[in-house]
Scaffold this motif. Structure first.
Motif, mmCIF file in Angstrom:
data_model
loop_
_atom_site.group_PDB
_atom_site.id
_atom_site.type_symbol
_atom_site.label_atom_id
_atom_site.label_comp_id
_atom_site.label_asym_id
_atom_site.label_seq_id
_atom_site.Cartn_x
_atom_site.Cartn_y
_atom_site.Cartn_z
ATOM 1 N N GLU A 54 24.303 -1.154 -111.337
ATOM 2 C CA GLU A 54 24.475 -0.918 -109.903
ATOM 3 C C GLU A 54 25.380 0.278 -109.657
ATOM 4 O O GLU A 54 25.112 1.117 -108.782
ATOM 5 N N ASN A 55 26.441 0.408 -110.457
ATOM 6 C CA ASN A 55 27.351 1.554 -110.314
ATOM 7 C C ASN A 55 26.631 2.862 -110.626
ATOM 8 O O ASN A 55 26.815 3.861 -109.926
ATOM 9 N N ILE A 56 25.801 2.842 -111.683
ATOM 10 C CA ILE A 56 25.054 4.050 -112.060
ATOM 11 C C ILE A 56 24.099 4.460 -110.945
ATOM 12 O O ILE A 56 24.016 5.637 -110.568
ATOM 13 N N VAL A 57 23.383 3.479 -110.393
ATOM 14 C CA VAL A 57 22.403 3.776 -109.342
ATOM 15 C C VAL A 57 23.109 4.238 -108.071
ATOM 16 O O VAL A 57 22.632 5.167 -107.389
ATOM 17 N N LYS A 58 24.235 3.630 -107.740
ATOM 18 C CA LYS A 58 24.975 4.046 -106.548
ATOM 19 C C LYS A 58 25.445 5.493 -106.666
ATOM 20 O O LYS A 58 25.383 6.268 -105.707
ATOM 21 N N GLU A 59 25.917 5.861 -107.862
ATOM 22 C CA GLU A 59 26.340 7.243 -108.082
ATOM 23 C C GLU A 59 25.163 8.204 -107.938
ATOM 24 O O GLU A 59 25.282 9.269 -107.322
ATOM 25 N N ALA A 60 24.001 7.816 -108.527
ATOM 26 C CA ALA A 60 22.806 8.665 -108.423
ATOM 27 C C ALA A 60 22.347 8.778 -106.981
ATOM 28 O O ALA A 60 21.935 9.851 -106.521
ATOM 29 N N LYS A 61 22.441 7.677 -106.244
ATOM 30 C CA LYS A 61 22.020 7.674 -104.847
ATOM 31 C C LYS A 61 22.933 8.559 -104.009
ATOM 32 O O LYS A 61 22.478 9.328 -103.143
ATOM 33 N N ALA A 62 24.240 8.475 -104.287
ATOM 34 C CA ALA A 62 25.193 9.295 -103.547
ATOM 35 C C ALA A 62 24.979 10.777 -103.857
ATOM 36 O O ALA A 62 25.029 11.623 -102.956
ATOM 37 N N ALA A 63 24.737 11.084 -105.138
ATOM 38 C CA ALA A 63 24.494 12.481 -105.528
ATOM 39 C C ALA A 63 23.221 13.004 -104.886
ATOM 40 O O ALA A 63 23.158 14.146 -104.431
ATOM 41 N N SER A 64 22.200 12.144 -104.847
ATOM 42 C CA SER A 64 20.928 12.551 -104.240
ATOM 43 C C SER A 64 21.100 12.814 -102.753
ATOM 44 O O SER A 64 20.564 13.777 -102.195
ATOM 45 N N ALA A 65 21.881 11.971 -102.077
ATOM 46 C CA ALA A 65 22.104 12.149 -100.645
ATOM 47 C C ALA A 65 22.916 13.405 -100.369
ATOM 48 O O ALA A 65 22.702 14.096 -99.370
ATOM 49 N N GLY A 66 23.832 13.727 -101.290
ATOM 50 C CA GLY A 66 24.659 14.913 -101.094
ATOM 51 C C GLY A 66 23.920 16.211 -101.338
ATOM 52 O O GLY A 66 24.287 17.261 -100.808
#
Length: 524
Positions: free
Chosen positions: A109-121
């Protein structure tokens, strides 16, 4: 004692060094999301394999990652990838490392959240009006996957091994000759279809006038507009190689995918033919599989009319040429329909289905699937009746390179069948005879059972004739088989590697100068 001790220490050190070099797992064993060795791999409808919990986390967080090739996976349907799981476990055992454990949900979940945040940024938000969303829903009505399932389990053999077509494939047809635009004014319903994602296109991405014009027709609700669109796309991609790349955009491919399920045969035939042309470019092959086309092609192969089936078989053959696609195509259930297509009334369908199976069985997981589906007796029967003998022998050569395949072939009296063919001299070419001898050689490798069966079939006399009068490769294989039967060369690893190399060289020489049929160059 001191010398022996040093000697033992050196051996131990050498083994440890070798083990350390092998500790890095192959890339395909790692989950693209977590980066760790997969314990419960699943394959998506778009063809990629992930750790199950990684897919679950992405679904829970409503996030679809962008993969290395720039595509996004389709998580709408997942099935267990038992083949890659078995391969991973076998690799762990050979590498002497522990089997992978199910990852912790929180860590993924932490890995996906980081990827999601990076994608949104990294991306500008795209504003979509309610009207645009409703139009997208109308264009891409969601339906449910109902048939994509792994074929690893044992199945009943529905083929009648006692009956087959007496027709042989005419290999000499020019592969560069395009099919005419033959249209049938009828329609049919595919057995199932897949869910389409709502695609929202970034307005900053430029669209060529040619692409815009085609898209307008392909996505039209007017059937006549759709017909004109697929006819134009088919013609353009047949005649212009550059267009096969420039028009393989996500917009075009998504629109084309929906038309493959059309109830109008005019639309469907030309949609599948266009896909074949686009798939000729190597850079498009993996992308097409990952965009979820394979289940649709399987449906057409099962239930389409003649020309649609021809193109579907040709598309699967073209896609199977890429090593990265072979396992996914097998997992998505293409093997059994392709086997059934070997009995098709269409010569082109039989030809391309056989070559698709040949390329797919270069992968061990697909060999095992084909054996567990009970298809070996069917293939042996086809060889006996000279039904596509040259192509079927290539598939059998691949199957015989695995323990499961050799066992199934020996159980199906393959030795007697192959020896009889060589004895009666009814094979259509020297290349076919070479493949027949190569299949026997593969069966002989490391098999004590082969010796008894070969003696019962009186293979010695036939092999001696080939040793004296056959082609260079056939003579060499016949010589090695005779050595094995006399008790020499059994279990020789070097000999086995020579066989693999020799068969690889033979694969692209079937039918002599007509070997262009083993590469995918036909445009439709």
């Amino acid at each position: 004692m001191g010398g022996n001790g040093k000697h033992r220490w050196k051996i131990s050190f050498h083994r440890s060094s070798t083990h350390s070099k092998q500790i890095q797992p192959p890339k395909e064993f790692l989950c693209p999301i977590s980066g760790s060795l997969m314990s419960d791999p699943v394959v998506t409808s778009s063809g990629q394999t992930f750790e199950r919990i990684s897919v679950q986390v992405c679904a829970d967080l409503k996030f679809t990652p962008i993969l290395e090739d720039g595509t996004r996976p389709d998580f709408s349907t997942i099935i267990p990838n038992l083949a890659i799981k078995t391969t991973i476990l076998n690799w762990c055992d050979k590498s002497r490392i522990q089997h992978p454990h199910t990852p912790d949900y929180a860590s993924i979940e932490n890995i996906v959240k980081e990827a999601k945040a990076a994608s949104a940024g990294n991306q500008e938000p795209i504003k979509v009006s309610e009207k645009e969303l409703l139009n997208a829903v109308v264009d891409n009505s969601p339906v449910i996957f109902s048939h994509a399932a792994t074929e690893l389990g044992p199945r009943v053999n529905h083929f009648d091994s006692g009956s087959s077509s007496e027709e042989s494939v005419i290999i000499g047809e020019s592969p560069g000759t395009p099919l005419p635009f033959t249209l049938r004014p009828t329609c049919f319903s595919p057995s199932s279809s897949s869910s389409f994602e709502i695609e929202v296109q970034n307005p900053n991405v430029p669209v060529s006038e040619e692409e815009e014009s085609l898209l307008k027709k392909l996505k039209s609700n007017d059937i006549f507009e759709q017909e004109q669109g697929v006819l134009s796309l088919r013609s353009i991609t047949r005649n212009r190689e550059d267009a096969r790349v420039s028009l393989s955009t996500q917009r075009i491919l998504s629109a084309l995918r929906s038309l493959i399920t059309s109830r109008y045969v005019v639309v469907q035939v030309n949609a599948v033919a266009s896909l074949v042309n686009i798939s000729l470019e190597k850079t498009n092959k993996v992308r097409i599989v990952r965009l979820g086309f394979v289940p649709f092609l399987i449906d057409v192969l099962k239930g389409g009319l003649g020309e649609s089936q021809e193109h579907a078989a040709g598309a699967l053959f073209s896609l199977a040429l890429d090593d990265d696609n072979k396992m996914a195509i097998g997992v998505l259930g293409a093997l059994q329909p392709l086997m059934h297509a070997l009995r098709s009334e269409s010569e082109r369908t039989r030809h391309d289905s056989a070559l698709a199976l040949y390329h797919l069985t270069l992968v061990q997981s697909n060999r095992v699937k084909l054996v567990k589906l009970g298809m070996v007796p069917t293939l042996i029967s086809m060889v006996k009746t000279a039904t596509m003998a040259s192509r079927v022998l290539l598939i059998l050569c691949n199957l015989a390179m695995s323990v499961e395949g050799r066992t199934a072939m020996l159980d199906a009296n393959a030795v007697e069948c192959l020896v009889s063919l060589l004895k009666e001299n009814e094979l259509d070419s020297e290349a076919t005879r070479e493949n027949c001898v190569a299949a026997l050689y593969a069966l002989s490798h490391g098999s004590l059972r082969f010796k008894g069966l070969a003696k019962e079939a009186k293979a010695v006399e036939v092999l001696r004739v080939i040793e004296e009068t056959g082609t260079e490769r056939a003579r060499e294989k016949a010589k090695r088989i005779l050595q094995t039967m006399r008790g020499f060369g059994d279990g020789d690893d070097e000999e086995g590697s020579e066989f693999d190399s020799g068969l690889t060289r033979t694969r692209y020489r079937v039918a002599g100068a007509r070997n262009t049929n083993l590469i995918n160059t036909t445009t439709f």
